[in-house]
Design a protein around this motif. Structure first.
Motif, mmCIF file in Angstrom:
data_model
loop_
_atom_site.group_PDB
_atom_site.id
_atom_site.type_symbol
_atom_site.label_atom_id
_atom_site.label_comp_id
_atom_site.label_asym_id
_atom_site.label_seq_id
_atom_site.Cartn_x
_atom_site.Cartn_y
_atom_site.Cartn_z
ATOM 1 N N ALA A 24 0.829 -1.207 0.000
ATOM 2 C CA ALA A 24 0.000 0.000 0.000
ATOM 3 C C ALA A 24 0.861 1.254 0.000
ATOM 4 O O ALA A 24 0.577 2.228 -0.714
ATOM 5 N N ALA A 25 1.946 1.248 0.796
ATOM 6 C CA ALA A 25 2.824 2.419 0.864
ATOM 7 C C ALA A 25 3.498 2.690 -0.473
ATOM 8 O O ALA A 25 3.612 3.847 -0.909
ATOM 9 N N VAL A 26 3.938 1.637 -1.140
ATOM 10 C CA VAL A 26 4.590 1.804 -2.444
ATOM 11 C C VAL A 26 3.593 2.317 -3.474
ATOM 12 O O VAL A 26 3.914 3.168 -4.318
ATOM 13 N N ALA A 27 2.364 1.798 -3.422
ATOM 14 C CA ALA A 27 1.338 2.254 -4.370
ATOM 15 C C ALA A 27 1.055 3.739 -4.198
ATOM 16 O O ALA A 27 0.879 4.476 -5.180
ATOM 17 N N VAL A 28 1.020 4.191 -2.957
ATOM 18 C CA VAL A 28 0.802 5.617 -2.699
ATOM 19 C C VAL A 28 2.021 6.432 -3.126
ATOM 20 O O VAL A 28 1.887 7.526 -3.678
ATOM 21 N N ARG A 29 3.187 5.881 -2.875
ATOM 22 C CA ARG A 29 4.430 6.606 -3.185
ATOM 23 C C ARG A 29 4.590 6.877 -4.678
ATOM 24 O O ARG A 29 5.040 7.935 -5.088
ATOM 25 N N PHE A 30 4.193 5.920 -5.508
ATOM 26 C CA PHE A 30 4.470 6.030 -6.932
ATOM 27 C C PHE A 30 3.221 6.225 -7.788
ATOM 28 O O PHE A 30 3.269 5.974 -8.996
ATOM 29 N N GLU A 52 -0.850 8.483 -8.053
ATOM 30 C CA GLU A 52 -1.693 9.568 -7.567
ATOM 31 C C GLU A 52 -3.076 9.069 -7.144
ATOM 32 O O GLU A 52 -3.936 9.861 -6.805
ATOM 33 N N VAL A 53 -3.291 7.751 -7.148
ATOM 34 C CA VAL A 53 -4.603 7.216 -6.803
ATOM 35 C C VAL A 53 -4.880 7.434 -5.322
ATOM 36 O O VAL A 53 -3.964 7.383 -4.489
ATOM 37 N N THR A 54 -6.143 7.677 -5.000
ATOM 38 C CA THR A 54 -6.524 7.886 -3.606
ATOM 39 C C THR A 54 -6.940 6.594 -2.914
ATOM 40 O O THR A 54 -6.938 6.511 -1.694
ATOM 41 N N ARG A 55 -7.308 5.579 -3.708
ATOM 42 C CA ARG A 55 -7.718 4.285 -3.145
ATOM 43 C C ARG A 55 -6.918 3.158 -3.819
ATOM 44 O O ARG A 55 -7.436 2.464 -4.698
ATOM 45 N N PRO A 56 -5.664 2.967 -3.416
ATOM 46 C CA PRO A 56 -4.861 1.911 -4.040
ATOM 47 C C PRO A 56 -5.214 0.510 -3.551
ATOM 48 O O PRO A 56 -4.744 -0.476 -4.112
ATOM 49 N N GLY A 57 -6.040 0.410 -2.508
ATOM 50 C CA GLY A 57 -6.337 -0.873 -1.891
ATOM 51 C C GLY A 57 -6.748 -1.986 -2.837
ATOM 52 O O GLY A 57 -6.163 -3.081 -2.805
ATOM 53 N N PRO A 58 -7.759 -1.772 -3.703
ATOM 54 C CA PRO A 58 -8.186 -2.862 -4.587
ATOM 55 C C PRO A 58 -7.066 -3.388 -5.488
ATOM 56 O O PRO A 58 -6.937 -4.607 -5.666
ATOM 57 N N ARG A 59 -6.253 -2.493 -6.035
ATOM 58 C CA ARG A 59 -5.167 -2.928 -6.908
ATOM 59 C C ARG A 59 -4.109 -3.704 -6.122
ATOM 60 O O ARG A 59 -3.597 -4.729 -6.587
ATOM 61 N N VAL A 60 -3.775 -3.198 -4.937
ATOM 62 C CA VAL A 60 -2.771 -3.876 -4.124
ATOM 63 C C VAL A 60 -3.284 -5.224 -3.655
ATOM 64 O O VAL A 60 -2.541 -6.204 -3.598
ATOM 65 N N GLY A 72 12.701 -7.329 4.784
ATOM 66 C CA GLY A 72 12.612 -6.631 3.501
ATOM 67 C C GLY A 72 11.317 -5.853 3.368
ATOM 68 O O GLY A 72 11.308 -4.725 2.856
ATOM 69 N N ALA A 73 10.207 -6.441 3.840
ATOM 70 C CA ALA A 73 8.915 -5.757 3.758
ATOM 71 C C ALA A 73 8.904 -4.497 4.609
ATOM 72 O O ALA A 73 8.382 -3.450 4.196
ATOM 73 N N VAL A 74 9.482 -4.581 5.803
ATOM 74 C CA VAL A 74 9.547 -3.398 6.671
ATOM 75 C C VAL A 74 10.381 -2.307 6.016
ATOM 76 O O VAL A 74 10.009 -1.122 6.025
ATOM 77 N N LEU A 75 11.518 -2.688 5.437
ATOM 78 C CA LEU A 75 12.383 -1.701 4.777
ATOM 79 C C LEU A 75 11.664 -1.043 3.612
ATOM 80 O O LEU A 75 11.691 0.189 3.462
ATOM 81 N N VAL A 76 10.996 -1.832 2.782
ATOM 82 C CA VAL A 76 10.260 -1.282 1.641
ATOM 83 C C VAL A 76 9.133 -0.374 2.132
ATOM 84 O O VAL A 76 8.889 0.693 1.555
ATOM 85 N N GLY A 77 8.459 -0.790 3.193
ATOM 86 C CA GLY A 77 7.388 0.036 3.731
ATOM 87 C C GLY A 77 7.881 1.379 4.242
ATOM 88 O O GLY A 77 7.244 2.408 4.009
ATOM 89 N N VAL A 78 9.019 1.373 4.918
ATOM 90 C CA VAL A 78 9.591 2.634 5.430
ATOM 91 C C VAL A 78 9.984 3.542 4.270
ATOM 92 O O VAL A 78 9.701 4.749 4.286
ATOM 93 N N LEU A 79 10.623 2.987 3.252
ATOM 94 C CA LEU A 79 11.014 3.793 2.097
ATOM 95 C C LEU A 79 9.798 4.298 1.325
ATOM 96 O O LEU A 79 9.807 5.400 0.779
ATOM 97 N N GLY A 80 8.744 3.502 1.305
ATOM 98 C CA GLY A 80 7.542 3.907 0.589
ATOM 99 C C GLY A 80 6.706 4.923 1.333
ATOM 100 O O GLY A 80 5.803 5.523 0.748
ATOM 101 N N ALA A 81 6.990 5.122 2.618
ATOM 102 C CA ALA A 81 6.183 6.038 3.425
ATOM 103 C C ALA A 81 6.608 7.498 3.289
ATOM 104 O O ALA A 81 5.941 8.384 3.844
ATOM 105 N N VAL A 82 7.683 7.764 2.558
ATOM 106 C CA VAL A 82 8.117 9.150 2.398
ATOM 107 C C VAL A 82 7.150 9.883 1.484
ATOM 108 O O VAL A 82 6.262 9.282 0.887
ATOM 109 N N GLU A 83 7.329 11.178 1.381
ATOM 110 C CA GLU A 83 6.426 11.977 0.563
ATOM 111 C C GLU A 83 6.343 11.425 -0.853
ATOM 112 O O GLU A 83 7.367 11.075 -1.445
ATOM 113 N N PRO A 84 5.137 11.290 -1.421
ATOM 114 C CA PRO A 84 4.982 10.706 -2.757
ATOM 115 C C PRO A 84 5.643 11.545 -3.829
ATOM 116 O O PRO A 84 5.760 12.758 -3.703
#
Length: 221
Positions: free
Chosen positions: A132-138, A140-148, A191-203
């Motif tokens: 979810a964090a990566v989807a938001v990071r990269f 502009e969708v507001t609801r990435p949940g279904p795709r993820v 690895g998932a935690v690391l990716v999540g932290v990196l994905g949580a930065v400003e999009p």
């Protein structure tokens, strides 16, 4: 500042998709409860059902960062990493309570090693939030949940079918590869935690190009 923090917590709690979490959690507990009707020889089936329950709840967690007002809240002074961390912190107690209930539903005689299966669950939940964090990071969708969710479900199926045997993750309790598989689950979790932290930065912002006339000609500026 304390008042502002309280308001931020209240707004984050209010915007979380609790209904989705409840539906996913209910489906997961139902799957875990099916272990009670597997009979004396149902240890291996119980493991599969518990893993399916983990996947069901993880599919709910991918909606954690869905925010219809995303492009509005992006302008608030609170940094995005803080907002993401707050959402994660709010859902952690509910996730821990759900997982405890799921384990208790499984009969003690059929329950897999708690520490190892909890590691699997933690890795799955971390992957869901990281996706979810990566989807938001990269995007502009507001609801990435279904795709993820679709991506997570597809990845889980492909991993069970095509994952190399030498690096097996989904193994039975009695399998001699059980300990090695859970070392790999630890790597997946990290690895998932690391990716999540990196994905949580400003999009990322899309680079905007505009045509600037220069001496009668148009160039990109």
């Amino acid at each position: 500042m304390p008042r502002l923090s309280g308001e931020l917590v209240f707004m984050a709690c209010r915007t979380l998709p609790w209904g989705v979490f409840g539906t996913a959690g209910g489906a997961g507990l139902l799957l875990a409860a099916l272990t009670r009707i597997t009979g004396e020889t149902g240890e291996r089936l119980s493991l599969h059902l518990l893993r399916a329950a983990v996947l069901a709840f993880a599919l709910g967690l991918v909606f954690l960062l869905d925010d219809p007002a995303r492009h509005t809240t992006a302008t608030v002074p609170t940094p995005r990493p803080v907002r993401v961390a707050l959402r994660v912190a709010l859902v952690v107690p509910a996730t821990a309570a759900w997982w405890t209930a799921a384990l208790l539903v499984v009969p003690p005689g059929l329950r897999p090693p708690v520490a190892d299966i909890t590691l699997e669950a933690g890795a799955a939940f971390a992957l869901a939030v990281a996706g979810a964090a990566v989807a938001v990071r990269f995007s502009e969708v507001t609801r990435p949940g279904p795709r993820v969710a679709a991506g997570l479900l597809t990845s889980a199926v492909l991993a069970m079918v095509f994952w190399p045997v030498r690096w097996a993750l989904f193994v039975p309790v009695a399998d001699e590869r059980w300990a090695a598989a859970h070392e790999r689950w630890g790597v997946v979790l990290g690895g998932a935690v690391l990716v999540g932290v990196l994905g949580a930065v400003e999009p990322l912002r899309r680079t905007s190009w505009r045509v600037v006339p220069v001496r009668g000609s148009a160039t990109l500026g």
